[in-house]
Scaffold this active site. Structure first.
Site, PDB file in Angstrom:
ATOM      1  N   SER B 104       0.809  -1.425   0.029  1.00  0.00           N
ATOM      2  CA  SER B 104      -0.019  -0.354   0.300  1.00  0.00           C
ATOM      3  C   SER B 104       0.644   0.912   0.172  1.00  0.00           C
ATOM      4  CB  SER B 104      -1.149  -0.374   1.056  1.00  0.00           C
ATOM      5  OG  SER B 104      -2.602   1.333   1.024  1.00  0.00           O
ATOM      6  N   GLU B 207      -2.036  -2.883  -8.433  1.00  0.00           N
ATOM      7  CA  GLU B 207      -3.449  -3.614  -6.953  1.00  0.00           C
ATOM      8  C   GLU B 207      -3.843  -1.857  -6.579  1.00  0.00           C
ATOM      9  OE1 GLU B 207      -3.815  -3.119  -3.586  1.00  0.00           O
ATOM     10  OE2 GLU B 207      -1.567  -2.477  -3.270  1.00  0.00           O
ATOM     11  N   HIS B 277      -4.954  -5.396  -2.045  1.00  0.00           N
ATOM     12  CA  HIS B 277      -5.812  -4.918   0.170  1.00  0.00           C
ATOM     13  C   HIS B 277      -6.891  -6.516   0.431  1.00  0.00           C
ATOM     14  CE1 HIS B 277      -4.267  -1.245  -0.274  1.00  0.00           C
ATOM     15  NE2 HIS B 277      -4.494  -1.151   0.835  1.00  0.00           N
TER      16      HIS B 277
END
Lengths: 315, 315
Positions: B104, B207, B277
């Site tokens: 992230s 992602e 996630h």
């Protein structure tokens, strides 16, 4: 004075048809001849027609011979088609006297056109949200629009919020700086691509909507780290609206972002520009040379006669 | 085998302290010696301590001599401090055998480190969301983590969704390609800055979470227009989650975005990578050379022995 206004849809599909109709009616009430592009209400997925349809609409707007080409609305759709926009045809239309006006997603069109041709467009209202606003079109926006139509607008002025002017060093008068900018998110999404204008010593204005301050900061940091902010003569922040604060922000907000930015870059960071996703918006010539001065909290931005038409190939 | 795991917080403040505690306990239950950075639970605005605090935490993680440095969580905070991260110290720690793992916001750290030093880090779990998940840590994630600890993991494999493999041309085996990527939004926010790795003929994995498909498309277009996508050997899409569809999308969604991308770039676009996630995530060596092959819908990615420790300066 009666003007010829061409309305087209280069981005998202018009969903609020009532607002669109109100906007058209308002422009007619102001005495204008309104021409609506044949695909203005087209729909394909979330777009105002597929890519070819929207590109054709841009070409028709350029060929319309209108005084003003107005977008129905912003949204999303222009970054998808940047490699196919007829930039030369648009620049020629502008040279012949058609002013292209818009905002938000339209920033991609404006900056790509500026990068490719140097042609000047106007950051300004859209038909639906602005002329078709349910509460009625904003007076100041309409006065600025009228100035553009009349060829009389030569600048704008506003008062900075007290909180932002307290620690601002005196602004030295800025001359001969190219005004550019628009929606921060759309502008940042052009960075690294051939459609990002390489402008040194300009005046960069930015606004955004529905972006959390941490995302605004991340975008400003990207522009800063890319060297874009540091090489401008001034950064002018417009309205950042639709911000949803969270309890865990714990004091982190737009003010934090602005204060931090001021400590990190050399150019002055002015705030309070009446432009963005708000009813009261001025019109700004993207790509034109401007002068910028401040007297305490009062900021003045002045551009030349001819509304940029003569500045189309200045850089 | 018992390993030394150092936990620190380079990004957002830990809000879910229960999840954090569960994560620590889980790692201890697995038999590890867990060392928690003194500022792991610090708070400043929305951050895990102010910039200096988080930079010091990174330095302590690098100096810890741990086998693994794990982030407590992602969030936001690393792009703010990219110009002050002690890259050389981190690269030295990696060379000495400390593996840095995260995802992230941590993508910014990983890619900047790769750009500056070539050092390899691991895209993988965070303490709170993954080891501390309320439903228990995911088996596959833990097995991959275990492989990393044991020095045995040499690759991963997954099955592509049928809808995405139908029109995919046979994938020619890819060798000697640098694997890089992570969170699309964070990666894109580095474009144009000195911290964006210039990697040709690599395998780029992406992602994201809570981004509408139109924003995913706009970011992919930015990377495409910047030439980044076209010069890779393959694009591998992980999980794009938390997407809130709107009625006016009218069929525009991630599948539209993927299908369109495939028509616009030369490298194959693989999907279904179990990373993002989501609970079930593999660990991926960012900056290491990989081989990639596909047998119908089954994709295999293999990296060398040594978990990238020997690949730190390959490019």
């Amino acid at each position: 004075m009666k003007k010829h206004i061409y309305i087209y849809s280069p981005s998202s599909a018009v969903r609020d048809k009532a607002a669109f109709k109100r906007g058209v009616k308002r422009l007619q009430t102001l005495g204008h001849e309104v021409e609506i592009d044949e695909a203005a209400l087209a729909t394909h997925q979330r777009f105002a027609g597929d890519d070819a349809t929207r590109l054709a609409a841009i070409s028709r707007a350029a060929a319309s011979g209108a005084d003003i080409a107005l977008i129905s609305r912003g949204g999303y759709g222009l970054t998808r088609i940047l490699d196919a926009i007829p930039y030369k045809a648009v620049a020629k239309a502008i040279h012949r006297g058609t002013q292209f006006v818009g905002l938000s997603d339209f920033t991609a069109f404006q900056l790509a056109l500026l990068a490719k041709t140097g042609a000047v467009t106007w950051a300004g209202p859209a038909v639906g949200e602005d002329f078709g606003a349910e509460a009625g079109a904003d007076d100041i926006m309409e006065a600025c629009f009228d100035d553009l139509l009349a060829g009389q607008g030569e600048g704008t002025g506003w008062r900075m919020p007290a909180r932002d002017s307290a620690d601002l060093p005196p602004l030295r008068s800025i001359h001969d700086a190219v005004l550019w900018g628009g929606n921060l998110c759309v502008l940042t999404s052009l960075l690294g691509t051939p459609w990002f204008p390489e402008i040194d010593k300009g005046v960069l204005f930015l606004e955004d909507v529905n972006e959390h301050p941490y995302r605004v900061e991340r975008m400003l940091d990207q522009l800063r780290h890319a060297g874009v902010l540091g090489r401008q003569k001034a950064i002018v922040l417009g309205q950042f609206t639709g911000i949803r604060k969270a309890p865990h922000d714990r004091g982190f907000g737009m003010q934090t972002v602005v204060n931090r930015l001021r400590g990190l870059i050399k150019p002055p960071v002015l705030t309070g520009l009446p432009f963005g996703h708000v009813p009261t918006k001025v019109l700004l010539p993207v790509g034109a040379k401007v002068e910028l001065a401040a007297d305490d909290r009062d900021v003045f931005m002045v551009w030349g006669h001819g509304h940029g038409r003569d500045h189309g190939h200045d850089h």
